[in-house]
Design a protein around this motif. Structure first.
Motif, PDB file in Angstrom:
ATOM      1  N   ALA A   8       0.833  -1.212   0.000  1.00  0.00           N
ATOM      2  CA  ALA A   8       0.000   0.000   0.000  1.00  0.00           C
ATOM      3  C   ALA A   8       0.863   1.255   0.000  1.00  0.00           C
ATOM      4  O   ALA A   8       0.584   2.227  -0.710  1.00  0.00           O
ATOM      5  CB  ALA A   8      -0.940  -0.006   1.206  1.00  0.00           C
ATOM      6  N   LEU A   9       1.931   1.224   0.799  1.00  0.00           N
ATOM      7  CA  LEU A   9       2.814   2.390   0.859  1.00  0.00           C
ATOM      8  C   LEU A   9       3.551   2.571  -0.467  1.00  0.00           C
ATOM      9  O   LEU A   9       3.718   3.697  -0.961  1.00  0.00           O
ATOM     10  CB  LEU A   9       3.810   2.230   2.016  1.00  0.00           C
ATOM     11  CG  LEU A   9       4.803   3.373   2.220  1.00  0.00           C
ATOM     12  CD1 LEU A   9       4.097   4.710   2.369  1.00  0.00           C
ATOM     13  CD2 LEU A   9       5.685   3.104   3.440  1.00  0.00           C
ATOM     14  N   THR A  10       3.991   1.461  -1.065  1.00  0.00           N
ATOM     15  CA  THR A  10       4.665   1.535  -2.363  1.00  0.00           C
ATOM     16  C   THR A  10       3.733   2.146  -3.406  1.00  0.00           C
ATOM     17  O   THR A  10       4.143   3.024  -4.181  1.00  0.00           O
ATOM     18  CB  THR A  10       5.109   0.126  -2.824  1.00  0.00           C
ATOM     19  OG1 THR A  10       5.859  -0.488  -1.781  1.00  0.00           O
ATOM     20  CG2 THR A  10       5.962   0.208  -4.077  1.00  0.00           C
ATOM     21  N   LEU A  13       3.228   5.942  -2.795  1.00  0.00           N
ATOM     22  CA  LEU A  13       4.402   6.723  -3.185  1.00  0.00           C
ATOM     23  C   LEU A  13       4.584   6.736  -4.703  1.00  0.00           C
ATOM     24  O   LEU A  13       5.001   7.739  -5.271  1.00  0.00           O
ATOM     25  CB  LEU A  13       5.665   6.150  -2.526  1.00  0.00           C
ATOM     26  CG  LEU A  13       5.894   6.541  -1.067  1.00  0.00           C
ATOM     27  CD1 LEU A  13       7.055   5.751  -0.486  1.00  0.00           C
ATOM     28  CD2 LEU A  13       6.165   8.035  -0.930  1.00  0.00           C
ATOM     29  N   SER A  14       4.259   5.620  -5.362  1.00  0.00           N
ATOM     30  CA  SER A  14       4.510   5.554  -6.804  1.00  0.00           C
ATOM     31  C   SER A  14       3.565   6.461  -7.579  1.00  0.00           C
ATOM     32  O   SER A  14       3.792   6.726  -8.744  1.00  0.00           O
ATOM     33  CB  SER A  14       4.389   4.116  -7.308  1.00  0.00           C
ATOM     34  OG  SER A  14       3.053   3.680  -7.218  1.00  0.00           O
ATOM     35  N   ARG A  15       2.503   6.948  -6.917  1.00  0.00           N
ATOM     36  CA  ARG A  15       1.596   7.883  -7.592  1.00  0.00           C
ATOM     37  C   ARG A  15       2.085   9.330  -7.493  1.00  0.00           C
ATOM     38  O   ARG A  15       1.498  10.216  -8.107  1.00  0.00           O
ATOM     39  CB  ARG A  15       0.184   7.761  -7.004  1.00  0.00           C
ATOM     40  CG  ARG A  15      -0.537   6.515  -7.505  1.00  0.00           C
ATOM     41  CD  ARG A  15      -2.024   6.561  -7.201  1.00  0.00           C
ATOM     42  NE  ARG A  15      -2.517   5.242  -6.862  1.00  0.00           N
ATOM     43  CZ  ARG A  15      -2.727   4.800  -5.630  1.00  0.00           C
ATOM     44  NH1 ARG A  15      -2.503   5.595  -4.606  1.00  0.00           N
ATOM     45  NH2 ARG A  15      -3.160   3.580  -5.422  1.00  0.00           N
ATOM     46  N   ARG A  22       9.438   1.494  -9.317  1.00  0.00           N
ATOM     47  CA  ARG A  22      10.731   0.996  -8.851  1.00  0.00           C
ATOM     48  C   ARG A  22      11.348   1.920  -7.812  1.00  0.00           C
ATOM     49  O   ARG A  22      11.832   1.475  -6.770  1.00  0.00           O
ATOM     50  CB  ARG A  22      11.665   0.820 -10.055  1.00  0.00           C
ATOM     51  CG  ARG A  22      12.971   0.173  -9.702  1.00  0.00           C
ATOM     52  CD  ARG A  22      13.466  -0.712 -10.815  1.00  0.00           C
ATOM     53  NE  ARG A  22      12.916  -2.043 -10.761  1.00  0.00           N
ATOM     54  CZ  ARG A  22      12.870  -2.884 -11.802  1.00  0.00           C
ATOM     55  NH1 ARG A  22      13.342  -2.509 -12.966  1.00  0.00           N
ATOM     56  NH2 ARG A  22      12.364  -4.087 -11.665  1.00  0.00           N
ATOM     57  N   SER A  23      11.347   3.214  -8.097  1.00  0.00           N
ATOM     58  CA  SER A  23      11.937   4.132  -7.118  1.00  0.00           C
ATOM     59  C   SER A  23      11.055   4.222  -5.877  1.00  0.00           C
ATOM     60  O   SER A  23      11.562   4.456  -4.780  1.00  0.00           O
ATOM     61  CB  SER A  23      12.200   5.509  -7.729  1.00  0.00           C
ATOM     62  OG  SER A  23      11.101   5.954  -8.486  1.00  0.00           O
TER      63      SER A  23
ATOM     64  N   ALA B  27       5.993  17.192  -5.594  1.00  0.00           N
ATOM     65  CA  ALA B  27       5.223  16.136  -4.923  1.00  0.00           C
ATOM     66  C   ALA B  27       4.340  16.730  -3.826  1.00  0.00           C
ATOM     67  O   ALA B  27       3.187  16.325  -3.658  1.00  0.00           O
ATOM     68  CB  ALA B  27       6.168  15.083  -4.345  1.00  0.00           C
ATOM     69  N   VAL B  28       4.874  17.703  -3.093  1.00  0.00           N
ATOM     70  CA  VAL B  28       4.093  18.344  -2.028  1.00  0.00           C
ATOM     71  C   VAL B  28       2.878  19.045  -2.625  1.00  0.00           C
ATOM     72  O   VAL B  28       1.755  18.924  -2.112  1.00  0.00           O
ATOM     73  CB  VAL B  28       4.963  19.337  -1.232  1.00  0.00           C
ATOM     74  CG1 VAL B  28       4.097  20.200  -0.326  1.00  0.00           C
ATOM     75  CG2 VAL B  28       6.002  18.590  -0.412  1.00  0.00           C
TER      76      VAL B  28
END
Ligand SMILES: [Zn+2]
Ligand SMILES: [Zn+2]
Lengths: 198, 198
Positions: A8-10, A13-15, A22-23, B27-28
């Protein structure tokens, strides 16, 4: 598989712009490994932003108060209004300490491609602010992009007939350049050389 | 200036690998503009990871339980142990469903440049696990980098004399390649062709 919490966290963040899947996974690993110096501060900062920040009903800035600190500051020149596309552009101008007046954030730019129409932006609210009087100069600080300039022209049309001096940032800006990416010197020059809209 | 809350969030994000100060600011802005679909899910995901995840005391995996799901799963082959540098490498192998055994996460690789010594990694704990018995094969799944291979050689030395079959991933891997960046097919081939350490 990593746990659902990590997945869920990945995903979250990927959005974010600038982070692919990947990053995002690398970032998650970093957050888990550096829990105290990375995860906890990020969590606290997000909580603060989530709990404390709101959008200024007057100008569209994001701040802990509404009206925001700029709108409420009596030392700011209330007769001069700078119109920007995004809050990030307002921040860029504020970092440079160049503009003594107040702001109006449109929330984007007109775009046929992305289907952004005048009613999707805070243009009516801008016209209302100017119709209410007390403003002598409106600086159009759109990005030097096709869409930014289309937006500036549209706003110039809408403001015709109001007793204001309508200016826009000088185009010493690189073609295609976005305000938020410019150094302070370029911004300063563009602001100094601002000119009436033809 | 943006509010202190925004500055703090920008700083926290800019410390993530792959995000510089400029992209952190973008991102912010994205998080603030898309509060419900971006900020809130990221905040919830971070809270879940922060509250629920811990490091497995046996293998170094990150999970909601300790021992982790892999260490606690009776269907996993407890006689086969795969040693990886990072949790991300464990995830990469788990995503491929290729390895039926259990894992040991070192928490990094030996590096003269970065001053990472054997005692900074979970190598003593690896030796203890093997000394305790019950393990027949140890697969060294270090990255195909100079530091990864140095680490593999060091571990091979430390495990000399134990009654185990010591193997390492076949080097069909691209030189300089990091496990976490490889597609499943390459990983599968490397694992199939694993060979005894000379
Ligand atoms: Zn305001
Ligand atoms: Zn475990």
């Amino acid at each position: 598989m990593a746990s659902p919490e990590i997945e869920a966290l990945t995903q979250a963040l990927s959005r974010l712009p600038g982070l692919g899947p990947r990053s995002a996974r690398r970032a998650v690993l970093h957050l888990i490994k550096k829990r105290e110096v990375a995860l906890v501060p990020l969590l606290r900062a997000l909580e603060q932003v989530s709990e404390r920040l709101s959008t200024c009903g007057t100008c569209g800035n994001v701040d802990t108060t509404d009206p925001c600190g700029i709108c409420a500051d009596p030392r700011r020149d209330s007769r001069s209004l700078c119109v920007v596309e995004e809050v990030a552009d307002l921040w860029a101008l504020e970092r440079s300490h160049l503009f003594p007046g107040r702001f109006h954030v449109l929330g984007g730019r007109l775009s046929a491609l992305e289907g952004v129409r005048p009613e999707d932006l805070a243009i009516d609210r801008l016209v209302s602010r100017i119709a209410a009087g007390g403003i002598d100069e409106v600086v159009l600080a759109m990005n030097a992009t096709l869409e930014g300039q289309t937006t500036a022209h549209y706003i110039a049309d809408r403001l015709e007939g109001y007793p204001i001096r309508l200016t826009q940032l000088a185009h010493g800006l690189p073609v295609g350049g976005e305000l938020d990416y410019l150094d302070e010197g370029t911004l300063a020059q563009a602001l100094r050389a601002r000119r009436p809209v033809a």
